[in-house]
Design a protein around this motif. Structure first.
Motif, short mmCIF file in Angstrom:
data_model
loop_
_atom_site.label_atom_id
_atom_site.label_comp_id
_atom_site.label_asym_id
_atom_site.label_seq_id
_atom_site.Cartn_x
_atom_site.Cartn_y
_atom_site.Cartn_z
N TYR A 76 0.82 -1.21 0.00
CA TYR A 76 0.00 0.00 0.00
C TYR A 76 0.86 1.26 0.00
O TYR A 76 0.75 2.13 -0.87
CB TYR A 76 -0.86 -0.05 1.26
N ILE A 77 1.73 1.34 0.99
CA ILE A 77 2.53 2.55 1.15
C ILE A 77 3.62 2.63 0.08
O ILE A 77 4.08 3.73 -0.27
CB ILE A 77 3.14 2.61 2.57
N SER A 78 4.02 1.49 -0.48
CA SER A 78 5.04 1.49 -1.54
C SER A 78 4.47 2.03 -2.85
O SER A 78 5.22 2.49 -3.72
CB SER A 78 5.58 0.08 -1.76
N VAL A 79 3.15 1.97 -3.03
CA VAL A 79 2.52 2.48 -4.24
C VAL A 79 2.51 4.00 -4.27
O VAL A 79 2.57 4.60 -5.34
CB VAL A 79 1.08 1.92 -4.35
N THR A 80 2.45 4.63 -3.10
CA THR A 80 2.25 6.09 -3.05
C THR A 80 3.47 6.87 -2.57
O THR A 80 3.87 7.85 -3.20
CB THR A 80 1.06 6.42 -2.14
N ALA A 101 -2.08 4.94 -14.56
CA ALA A 101 -3.03 3.82 -14.58
C ALA A 101 -2.57 2.70 -13.65
O ALA A 101 -3.38 2.12 -12.91
CB ALA A 101 -3.19 3.30 -16.01
N ALA A 102 -1.27 2.40 -13.66
CA ALA A 102 -0.73 1.34 -12.81
C ALA A 102 -0.85 1.71 -11.34
O ALA A 102 -1.23 0.88 -10.50
CB ALA A 102 0.73 1.07 -13.18
N GLN A 103 -0.53 2.97 -11.01
CA GLN A 103 -0.62 3.41 -9.62
C GLN A 103 -2.05 3.33 -9.11
O GLN A 103 -2.30 2.83 -8.00
CB GLN A 103 -0.10 4.84 -9.47
N CYS A 154 -11.15 -10.42 -5.06
CA CYS A 154 -12.20 -9.41 -5.12
C CYS A 154 -11.61 -8.01 -5.22
O CYS A 154 -12.12 -7.15 -5.97
CB CYS A 154 -13.11 -9.51 -3.90
N GLY A 155 -10.54 -7.75 -4.48
CA GLY A 155 -9.90 -6.44 -4.53
C GLY A 155 -9.36 -6.12 -5.91
O GLY A 155 -9.56 -5.00 -6.43
N PHE A 156 -8.71 -7.08 -6.54
CA PHE A 156 -8.11 -6.82 -7.85
C PHE A 156 -9.16 -6.82 -8.98
O PHE A 156 -9.00 -6.10 -9.96
CB PHE A 156 -7.01 -7.85 -8.13
N LEU A 157 -10.23 -7.60 -8.84
CA LEU A 157 -11.31 -7.54 -9.82
C LEU A 157 -12.01 -6.18 -9.76
O LEU A 157 -12.33 -5.59 -10.81
CB LEU A 157 -12.32 -8.67 -9.57
N ASN A 158 -12.24 -5.69 -8.57
CA ASN A 158 -12.84 -4.37 -8.39
C ASN A 158 -11.97 -3.30 -9.03
O ASN A 158 -12.46 -2.40 -9.74
CB ASN A 158 -13.03 -4.10 -6.89
N SER A 159 -10.68 -3.39 -8.82
CA SER A 159 -9.75 -2.41 -9.37
C SER A 159 -9.71 -2.47 -10.89
O SER A 159 -9.61 -1.44 -11.57
CB SER A 159 -8.35 -2.62 -8.81
N SER A 160 -9.77 -3.67 -11.44
CA SER A 160 -9.76 -3.82 -12.90
C SER A 160 -10.94 -3.10 -13.54
O SER A 160 -10.80 -2.43 -14.58
CB SER A 160 -9.80 -5.31 -13.28
N LEU A 161 -12.10 -3.20 -12.91
CA LEU A 161 -13.29 -2.53 -13.42
C LEU A 161 -13.12 -1.01 -13.41
O LEU A 161 -13.32 -0.34 -14.43
CB LEU A 161 -14.51 -2.92 -12.58
N HIS A 162 -12.72 -0.46 -12.25
CA HIS A 162 -12.61 1.00 -12.13
C HIS A 162 -11.48 1.56 -12.99
O HIS A 162 -11.64 2.63 -13.60
CB HIS A 162 -12.38 1.38 -10.66
#
Length: 316
Positions: A76-80, A101-103, A154-162
């Motif tokens: 989480y913190i490594s992304v930002t 987009a990746a971030q 579920c977390g990554f499927l949700n992110s793929s949609l958005h």
């Protein structure tokens, strides 16, 4: 601004992150502060993961999920934060279209995953306190693995949609993101396309990914509180409440900020409020999680006191 033109339509090739644009003094202090926070978060969560893996005392469902949460917080913190530090040091804080987009993809994925992990931890506490005789069978190793896998998927499927919906929008001449990092609400606010479908998806999926785990966690703790008050002695109550209080504190910090960001409509978007909430759920929450669990958990504190001297001996 880097852009190209296709049939009279401007295509943005990079975005400008404007979160620090108005800060002219104290950038060195912020760099040191964010770097310190990152190191504290990384070491604190790494220590919890190490304890959960190598200490047999912590080979339990609760610490299995806590290890997952700590790993998620490091991601989480490594992304930002590294990008924020780089932007503070750069004269022109920009990010490529694909980099943005990746971030956003990983940020939204980790937010969704954390919600389901917290709900899984609530379920674990419910079975441990309300169904102690069947706890071992209900929260078997396979059950824990399945719950963790569902949370991440579920977390990554949700992110793929958005992410797909957001980066199919047109951004025209505006490429300035009024935030420290790429996130859904600030990107929707600068799009020149119709974002009604995106807002509907954000609200609809947000209810499932955000509010459903939250209400599940809330209901679980209502039953847990009822069981504690009716079935435990006063001496036992303090220990059980202390363990649950750590989880509840993390739940309040996480859901209070993420629901505000992803469920509130874009029409109520506020630069100052969103930046403040963004710092809360992307920096402070991952950093505070290991501190909260360590300070409120006597087993964790005792294990750390035992483990750290041994680790120092091994290193020497």
């Amino acid at each position: 601004m880097r852009s190209t033109y296709y049939e009279n339509e401007t295509v943005i090739l990079e975005f400008m992150l404007l979160g620090f644009v108005n800060i002219t003094q104290g950038k060195s202090f912020l760099v040191i502060l964010f770097f310190t926070i990152y190191i504290v978060c990384f070491l604190g969560n790494s220590l919890i993961i190490t304890m959960a893996v190598f200490n047999r005392t912590f080979h339990t469902p609760m610490y299995f999920f806590l290890g997952n949460l700590s790993f998620l917080d490091i991601c989480y913190i490594s992304v930002t934060v590294p990008k924020m530090i780089a932007d503070l040091c750069a004269e022109s804080p920009h990010i490529s279209f694909m980099g943005c987009a990746a971030q956003m993809y990983f940020l939204v994925a980790l937010v969704g995953t954390e919600g389901f992990l917290l709900a899984s931890m609530a379920l674990d506490r419910y079975f441990a306190i309300c169904c102690p005789l069947g706890y071992t069978k209900l929260m078997s190793k396979n059950s824990c693995l399945q719950l963790a896998m569902i949370s991440w998927v579920c977390g990554f499927l949700n992110s793929s949609l958005h992410t797909t919906l957001t980066f199919h929008l047109s951004f025209c001449q505006s490429n300035g993101i009024s935030h420290f990092f790429c996130d859904t609400p600030p990107l929707l606010s600068i799009s020149c396309s119709d974002t009604s479908a995106n807002e509907a998806a954000l609200l609809t999926v947000g209810v499932f990914v955000g509010l459903s785990p939250f209400f599940f966690t809330l209901v679980s703790y209502i039953f847990i509180l009822h069981a504690i008050l009716n079935n435990h002695r006063k001496g036992q109550r303090h220990k059980v409440i202390s363990t649950c209080a750590s989880h509840l504190t993390v739940v309040i910090l996480f859901y209070g900020s993420s629901i505000f960001t992803y469920v509130c409509p874009t029409s109520s978007y506020s630069l100052e409020q969103d930046q403040l909430v963004g710092v809360l759920y992307s920096i402070l929450t991952p950093t505070l999680n290991p501190i909260i669990y360590s300070l409120r958990n006597k087993e964790m504190k005792l294990a750390m006191r035992t483990f750290l001297p041994r680790a120092s001996f091994l290193r020497s």
